[in-house]
Design an enzyme around this catalytic site. Sequence first.
Site, short mmCIF file in Angstrom:
data_model
loop_
_atom_site.label_atom_id
_atom_site.label_comp_id
_atom_site.label_asym_id
_atom_site.label_seq_id
_atom_site.Cartn_x
_atom_site.Cartn_y
_atom_site.Cartn_z
N CYS A 181 -1.58 14.64 9.87
CA CYS A 181 -1.05 13.59 8.98
C CYS A 181 -2.15 12.60 8.50
CB CYS A 181 0.31 13.02 9.53
SG CYS A 181 0.57 11.34 8.49
N CYS A 185 -1.36 9.06 8.61
CA CYS A 185 -1.21 8.37 9.86
C CYS A 185 -2.53 7.99 10.47
CB CYS A 185 -0.72 9.41 10.84
SG CYS A 185 0.92 10.25 10.56
#
Length: 107
Positions: free
Chosen positions: A32, A35
Site C-alpha cells: 500500500c 500506507c
Amino acid sequence: MSAPFPVTDATFEEEVLKSDLPVLVDFWATWCGPCRMVAPVLDQIAAEYEGRLRIAKVDLDESPETARAYGIMGAPTLNLYKDGEVVTQIVGAKPKRAILQVIDPHL
C-alpha cells in the site's frame, strides 16, 4: 521514545482492547503506497503523544481476522480505540494536522 508497534490477530485483544491508554491502530499493508506515506506521520505522533496515546500497526495480510472483525475495507485505515471500543475512524492517508484534529478530542 515511543514508536508504533506491531499487533497481530493473536495479540490484538491484549495490546489494544485492554490497553489503559487510547490506541490508534493503523491497518496497513506492505503493498500500500498511501500506507508508506502515513507511516512517518504516525512515527511523529507516537513520539509527541508518548504517555497519552499508543500507536499499533496491524498488517492486513498477516492479520486478516482482526481487519474483518472491524470491517476494514481499505488501507490505510486508522481506528482509535478507547476503553476497548472504536471511537473514531480515519480512512486513507491524511496529513498530520487532519489526523490530530480527529483524535485529539478523544484523548
